[in-house]
Scaffold this motif. Structure first.
Motif, PDB file in Angstrom:
ATOM      1  N   PHE A 155       0.925  -0.996  -0.008  1.00 10.82           N
ATOM      2  CA  PHE A 155      -0.006   0.088  -0.096  1.00 10.82           C
ATOM      3  C   PHE A 155       0.752   1.217   0.028  1.00 10.82           C
ATOM      4  N   GLY A 215       1.579   0.753  -3.531  1.00  7.19           N
ATOM      5  CA  GLY A 215       0.293   0.470  -3.983  1.00  7.19           C
ATOM      6  C   GLY A 215      -0.647   1.292  -5.116  1.00  7.19           C
ATOM      7  N   ASP A 253      -5.338   2.002  -1.604  1.00  9.79           N
ATOM      8  CA  ASP A 253      -4.237   1.961  -2.145  1.00  9.79           C
ATOM      9  C   ASP A 253      -3.588   0.334  -1.923  1.00  9.79           C
ATOM     10  N   LEU A 254      -4.266  -0.539  -1.329  1.00  6.90           N
ATOM     11  CA  LEU A 254      -3.664  -1.891  -1.143  1.00  6.90           C
ATOM     12  C   LEU A 254      -3.901  -2.454  -2.457  1.00  6.90           C
ATOM     13  N   ARG A 255      -2.738  -3.057  -2.761  1.00  2.65           N
ATOM     14  CA  ARG A 255      -2.757  -4.073  -4.080  1.00  2.65           C
ATOM     15  C   ARG A 255      -1.986  -5.404  -3.622  1.00  2.65           C
TER      16      ARG A 255
END
Length: 116
Positions: free
Chosen positions: A41, A45, A111-113
């Motif tokens: 993130f 992210g 934003d988390l990927r």
């Protein structure tokens, strides 16, 4: 005439960092089957990482217990290509965090990927 020596530092490209994190995550999953997911993130992210960006890492470990500083001891973060801020959560803790309205919850939701 005296020549000055210069040090040249190279910062890894974001794609290179993410590739190395994926390799690290795969090795960690083999060593600790309780690791369910690994995500990034923050700037990595969002896809805005550049020179000087650190790595913000989220580890979902179904067997995580104790405070964060104890949880982090189990993970060889020093093997990652950059300095890293990591958060180790259980799946239930992640769901609880994402349901909240604080800044961290908003950042993770946007934003988390996941790397898997």
């Amino acid at each position: 005439m005296r020549s000055l020596t210069q040090s040249v530092l190279r910062w890894p490209r974001p794609e290179q960092v993410l590739q190395e994190v994926q390799v690290w995550a795969a090795a960690q999953r083999r060593a600790r089957p309780s690791l369910q997911r690994v995500g990034v993130f923050g700037s990595y992210g969002r896809g805005t990482a550049s020179v000087g960006s650190d790595l913000d890492l989220l580890l979902i470990d179904e067997r995580a217990v104790g405070p964060q500083h104890q949880r982090l001891r189990h993970w060889p973060l020093e093997r990652l290509p950059l300095s890293c801020d990591a958060l180790v959560l259980t799946p239930a803790e992640l769901q609880e965090l994402l349901a909240g309205g604080d800044r961290m919850a908003r950042e993770l939701r946007s934003d988390l990927r996941w790397l898997d």
